[in-house]
Design a protein around this motif. Structure first.
Motif, mmCIF file in Angstrom:
data_model
loop_
_atom_site.group_PDB
_atom_site.id
_atom_site.type_symbol
_atom_site.label_atom_id
_atom_site.label_comp_id
_atom_site.label_asym_id
_atom_site.label_seq_id
_atom_site.Cartn_x
_atom_site.Cartn_y
_atom_site.Cartn_z
ATOM 1 N N SER C 344 -9.386 11.069 4.846
ATOM 2 C CA SER C 344 -9.367 9.777 5.510
ATOM 3 C C SER C 344 -8.136 8.959 5.130
ATOM 4 O O SER C 344 -7.957 7.859 5.606
ATOM 5 N N LEU C 345 -7.291 9.525 4.268
ATOM 6 C CA LEU C 345 -6.018 8.889 3.945
ATOM 7 C C LEU C 345 -4.908 9.798 4.436
ATOM 8 O O LEU C 345 -4.996 11.012 4.292
ATOM 9 N N ASP C 346 -3.867 9.222 5.060
ATOM 10 C CA ASP C 346 -2.762 10.065 5.523
ATOM 11 C C ASP C 346 -2.107 10.697 4.310
ATOM 12 O O ASP C 346 -1.590 10.009 3.436
ATOM 13 N N ARG C 347 -2.135 12.035 4.256
ATOM 14 C CA ARG C 347 -1.708 12.685 3.035
ATOM 15 C C ARG C 347 -0.207 12.572 2.814
ATOM 16 O O ARG C 347 0.292 12.876 1.739
ATOM 17 N N ARG C 348 0.534 12.156 3.828
ATOM 18 C CA ARG C 348 1.975 12.001 3.653
ATOM 19 C C ARG C 348 2.341 10.619 3.167
ATOM 20 O O ARG C 348 3.479 10.369 2.825
ATOM 21 N N TRP C 349 1.394 9.688 3.201
ATOM 22 C CA TRP C 349 1.717 8.300 2.899
ATOM 23 C C TRP C 349 1.331 7.959 1.473
ATOM 24 O O TRP C 349 0.222 8.240 1.029
ATOM 25 N N ALA C 350 2.278 7.314 0.754
ATOM 26 C CA ALA C 350 1.943 6.787 -0.559
ATOM 27 C C ALA C 350 0.854 5.733 -0.369
ATOM 28 O O ALA C 350 0.740 5.131 0.703
ATOM 29 N N LEU C 351 0.076 5.514 -1.441
ATOM 30 C CA LEU C 351 -1.072 4.620 -1.316
ATOM 31 C C LEU C 351 -0.681 3.239 -0.789
ATOM 32 O O LEU C 351 -1.376 2.651 0.027
ATOM 33 N N TRP C 352 0.488 2.736 -1.229
ATOM 34 C CA TRP C 352 0.819 1.355 -0.829
ATOM 35 C C TRP C 352 1.018 1.259 0.676
ATOM 36 O O TRP C 352 0.682 0.250 1.283
#
Lengths: 295, 309, 484
Positions: C344-352
């Motif tokens: 559910s989190l874009d795996r390419r995107w850093a958390l911020w």
């Protein structure tokens, strides 16, 4: 020998979700085979880019020094026009590897565009594009390439065009399935519900996923593309002499092989080393990105 | 049964689409076919009336759809048009050359399958140990040395220098060995890798452990569960790989001056003799589509999941 | 009579040097039902494999294992094969993975007979399948595993393991691939059909219901042994206490305050997919500050109802009113929380980037530095203040990723959160943390709709639980007594 079927729907498939570029790199560098392959690729790139600074003019004939054997002046000897074979082999690397990279890029771009449009737009357009892709997928690539060259006529650019025109289909299918799957991805749903606009959604979340998957898949086919380009040039269907290209150098060198066998060393090694590099890297890449399969 | 019919339909659609594509190539090729045919008949400087007469004879001025229908109908009844280079029917030119190509591909297929089985089985029998490493090394070597480079070396070193075999390959079984090996090596290498992977995958399936927990013997697990599971991927890749052999034929035939349709096609491409190129494409496409259809049907008899989908 | 299983000072060291079991002893008497519990990696599965003699080659094993009086350590293959299947039956974890996809279900059921060169008695297969609630077994046994549902197939593998009435049945997490209700059905069957039972599980509630004695493993060592009731009620070893605490769900007292204004209201909604009615004539209201739970089996339509209420799908009939009900919702009014937190989190995107995306979508403009500060704040709100905002989702644990997903949802300032099985992918400790977090969010004024198959856990933090069964909302009331 050509078109082993590496770029086929059976092998071009979605890779594992952990395929984040950085993670893939790290995993690749842990594998000895991949390290050898990458080192080889780097070496080839350096020689190709820097080599011409130190070697003779690859197109300068010297009729006093025809078919000279390897020696201190001409490390790989000369050809029947007295041209330095080392210089020609290095110049040929640009043509051969450049053409392969070009074909790979063209295929990836066409694949991403067709697949993403098809997957994102849907409807009639999707049906038409998918049918067309499926038909191409059901046909042997090399044979089609030969046919397209028949239409366009032999020549470097025609060969590049013909190969790209016939090789993109598996990548398009991959891109379509990734794009379609992306709409259902939890992170995309969450972003959409948070109010992110469609274009931003496509560029930020969907396209990177599609592009990286397609790029990985395209890289896996690189060795085969180099091989096929070389084979077809060898048959005289690609770059024409005097342009230096490994395939056509082998073809001309072959005529004088009986008494000047060194003609084949440069282009032969060039082809073998570049295919080895591409194969080693793509094998490791496949392992890293598709851990469900062992190779 | 429905799945089988669907697969048949799919093959037909592919063939139909391919024939449209191929005819399209014929239609968009630059140059006036009538002039080419006249040249082939020995007319150096054709006059406009002569060109018009040939155009009428070939019915080149009919609407495209009609021409396609006639061309496709001809192809179905074994008429591939006439060569722009020789003025003779393409089918006739193929008929004399096809047997040589069939001999070459059949021999190569045999060699490739045997080699792939040996290499793949050796590798999967002891993963990570020396038979595996050797087999993988050999396969890599076979994969990265282009067949035409190997062919040139084989011909010049073995035949010309060492005097083994005959220089002129005449297309008979007697001379088929070297070209067939050359054609087979890369495919064998690729297939052996696929076989190794599918054997290892079948070996690691967790249902084998469950079977062992019921008391089955090693041999029974191999025979009943492992091998059957490894067969479909291997067969599929061989089916697709047949296209590799067909596609590789032009190169190997040219290197060894093998009198088959592949070399004939390369000459035709260089002479822009489109009916011959198109004819070869049709034959190769047909062979490919039929092979993959057969392979899929065989796989469906092995794997029930393919029957219900 | 000899004990079906006697394990004495069993130590197992894998070829890589990892010691999976360390001097474990255990005696399973005739007809006894034992459970082996422990976190993953505690050596439970190794124990089962050692008993069956199925450890990988070059594994060092010392001690003694006697199955029905027969020593299996160092025994020749022929002896082991006689033990496997006949003396000791094995029930695998995932029924699909346990079946060869190319062979019929009947083939698997009769395999134990076949490999021991016996013929199954006529009608035995069909009778055995009938006995576990699969009618028409003789015909259905000719089908292939992929044509069977998971619950049915697991019952078939159970038949395959127990059809010979083995002295001992080893069951390795036999229900982890099944729904909660199915799990109980299957274990009831196991109890009925097995001789002595050794059940591997991480589900303490299940263990409490179906076994008499418990062995607790931690890092390969037996830390506690005893009657199941005693071990689970008053654990002595710290590892056991940890397990029990994480799994215990304290039923929530009746809601303290009256619920706030309704945030979402579904009125007589129905939704069909083709011939299948997923939801029929359901009416449900979710108010600010309350957590409404929907429980039901898989396929009962509970997720569809949640999506309808969240406006992610439109009902075929009936109405859904969100917020003021004027049809124009601000973005982020409803936010989702999913079962698979990492996906559910874009795996390419850093958390911020992920955490500040909702703010940008609202039209706010922030510098990069401001975005990182916002992200850090968002993480602090879910108790992850010490996590670097530059990390990628793949480097987080599943539990952490779910908290980040909650933080992302909160960043959109939702009035309604729709959570679909938010704890199903998590281990007990992380699940407890997430449910506490969801409770906090509701207490702070948001409305929550939680879909789950885990009724007891849901009962621990929801204000109301409704049940979906075959598309019908069967119950809408205050919380019943939550079963343990």
């Amino acid at each position: 020998m050509t078109a082993l079927g590496i770029l086929t729907p059976a092998t071009v498939r979605e890779v594992a979700p952990q395929a984040v570029p950085r993670a893939v790199w790290r995993a690749l560098l842990r594998r000895p085979a991949a390290r050898i392959g990458l080192a080889l690729a780097l070496l080839l790139a350096l020689v190709t880019l820097l080599g011409p600074l130190f070697t003779a003019d690859p197109d300068l004939p010297d009729y006093a020094d025809q078919l000279a054997p390897p020696g201190p002046v001409h490390w790989l000897g000369t050809d029947q026009a007295g041209r330095d074979l080392l210089a020609r082999s290095i110049a040929a690397a640009r043509t051969s590897v450049g053409a392969a990279l070009l074909v790979m890029t063209l295929c990836a771009v066409v694949g991403v565009v067709v697949g993403t449009v098809s997957g994102a737009v849907g409807g009639r357009l999707d049906t038409v594009l998918t049918r067309f892709t499926d038909i191409l997928l059901g046909l042997p690539t090399v044979v089609l390439t030969l046919a397209v060259i028949g239409v366009l006529g032999p020549g470097f650019w025609n060969l590049v065009l013909a190969m790209s025109a016939t090789t993109w289909a598996p990548l398009a299918r991959l891109a379509r399935s990734v794009a379609r799957g992306s709409a259902q991805r939890p992170d995309v749903i969450a972003a959409r519900m948070a109010g992110v606009r469609p274009l931003r959604l496509a560029l930020g979340h969907v396209l990177p996923a599609t592009a990286s998957q397609v790029l990985v898949a395209a890289t896996l086919g690189l060795a085969e593309i180099v091989l096929l380009l070389g084979s077809l040039s060898f048959l005289g269907l690609g770059a024409q002499p005097p342009t230096a290209e490994w395939g056509n150098m082998l073809s001309t060198g072959r005529e004088t092989f009986a008494y000047a066998p060194w003609q084949l060393v440069g282009p032969g090694l060039g082809l073998i080393l570049s295919i080895t590099a591409a194969t080693l890297v793509s094998d490791a890449l496949r392992d890293v990105t598709d851990p469900g399969r062992r190779t | 049964m429905r799945a089988v019919l669907r697969r048949f339909g799919q093959a037909l659609v592919t063939l139909g689409g391919a024939s449209v594509l191929i005819f399209g190539m014929l239609a968009v090729t630059p140059g006036d076919p009538a002039r080419r045919v006249l040249e082939a008949r020995g007319v150096r400087e054709p006059t406009p009336p002569m060109v018009a007469a040939v155009r009428a004879e070939l019915r080149l001025d009919d609407p495209l759809v009609e021409r396609f229908a006639r061309w496709a109908g001809g192809a179905l009844t074994g008429d591939l048009g006439i060569s722009w280079r020789t003025g003779r029917p393409v089918v006739e030119e193929f008929a004399t050359r096809l047997p040589a190509t069939l001999r070459l591909t059949a021999a190569a297929l045999l060699i490739a399958v045997v080699l792939a089985l040996l290499l793949g089985a050796a590798a999967a029998a002891a993963p990570g140990r020396w038979p595996d490493l050797t087999s993988r090394g050999v396969a890599l070597g076979m994969l990265v040395v282009p067949g035409f480079v190997l062919g040139v070396l084989a011909l010049d070193v073995l035949v010309v220098r060492a005097g083994l075999g005959r220089v002129i390959a005449d297309g008979t079984w007697a001379t088929v060995f070297l070209p067939a090996v050359t054609l087979a090596l890369a495919s064998a290498a690729y297939w052996s890798r696929v076989l190794r992977t599918s054997l290892l995958e079948a070996q690691s399936a967790s249902h084998l452990r469950v079977s062992a927990a019921r008391g089955s013997s090693r041999w029974r697990r191999l025979r009943v569960h492992e091998l059957p599971n490894a067969v479909p991927p291997f067969l599929t890749v061989i089916g697709l790989g047949t296209a590799g052999l067909i596609g590789g034929a032009p190169v190997v035939e040219s290197v060894f001056t093998w009198p088959g349709i592949g070399r004939h096609t390369v000459e035709a491409i260089n002479a822009r003799d489109m009916p011959v190129v198109v004819g070869f494409t049709l034959v190769a496409v047909l062979a490919y589509v039929v092979t993959s259809l057969l392979v899929d049907l065989v796989c469906a008899t092995i794997d029930p999941r393919l029957r219900t989908r | 009579m000899t004990d079906p299983l006697v394990v004495d000072a069993l130590t197992v060291t894998y070829p890589d040097g990892h010691r999976a079991l360390d001097a474990v002893s255990l005696t399973v008497g005739a007809g006894e039902r034992w459970a082996v519990v422990g976190r993953s990696g505690s050596g439970k599965t190794t124990l089962v494999r050692a008993v069956l003699g199925l450890l990988p080659p070059r594994t060092r094993v010392t001690g003694s294992i006697r199955v029905g009086g027969q020593e299996v350590l160092g025994a020749p293959e022929a002896v082991l094969r006689a033990v496997r299947g006949l003396v000791a039956g094995y029930v695998p974890q995932d029924p699909y993975a346990a079946c060869d996809p190319l062979r019929t279900v009947g083939h698997h059921v009769t395999e134990a007979w076949a490999v021991h060169r016996r013929r199954p008695p006529d009608g035995a297969v069909s009778a055995a399948l009938d006995g576990v609630g699969i009618p028409d077994g003789g015909r259905r046994a000719l089908q292939h595993p992929h044509q069977w549902s998971g619950g049915m197939l697991q019952r078939a593998t159970l038949v395959a393991a127990t059809a010979h009435a083995p002295l001992l049945t080893l069951a390795d997490e036999p229900t982890s691939a099944l729904d909660a209700e199915l799990a109980d059905d299957v274990l009831d069957l196991v109890r009925r059909t097995c001789g002595a039972l050794l059940l591997i599980s991480h589900d303490l509630a299940l263990v409490a219901r179906h076994t008499d004695s418990t062995l607790v493993l931690a890092d390969g060592a037996a830390v506690e042994t005893g009657p199941a009731a005693r071990v689970l009620r008053s654990p002595t070893a710290p590892e056991t206490r940890e397990l029990v605490a994480a799994a215990t769900v304290v039923p929530r007292a009746a809601p303290a305050a009256a619920p706030g204004a309704p945030v979402a209201r579904a009125d007589g909604v129905s939704r069909r997919y083709g011939d299948v009615t997923a939801v029929e004539d359901a009416t449900l209201t979710v108010a600010a500050g309350e957590i409404v739970g929907i429980v039901g089996r898989s396929g009962s339509g509970k997720s569809t109802l949640a999506r309808l209420i969240g406006g992610m799908e439109r009902p075929d009939t009936g109405t859904v009113r969100l917020g003021a009900g004027d049809g124009r919702l601000r973005p982020g009014f409803v936010m989702p929380i999913f079962q698979d937190p990492v996906a559910s989190l874009d795996r390419r995107w850093a958390l911020w980037r992920t955490l500040t995306e909702p703010a940008l979508a609202r039209g706010e403009r922030h510098s990069r530095r401001a975005r990182r500060a916002l992200a850090t704040e968002a993480l602090e709100r879910v108790g992850l203040g010490d996590i670097d905002v530059d990390r990628l989702p793949g480097s987080l644990s599943v539990g952490q990723a779910q908290r980040v997903a909650v933080a992302r949802a909160l960043a959109a300032r939702p009035a309604l959160l729709i959570a679909d099985e938010p704890t199903a992918s998590l281990d007990v400790a992380s699940a407890a943390a997430i449910t506490a977090l969801l409770r906090e969010i509701a207490d702070a004024g948001a409305a929550l709709l939680v879909v789950s198959h885990d009724a007891p856990r849901l009962g621990g933090y929801a204000d109301r639980v409704v049940t979906m069964d075959a598309g019908h909302l069967t119950e809408d009331g205050a919380l019943r007594d939550a079963p343990v």
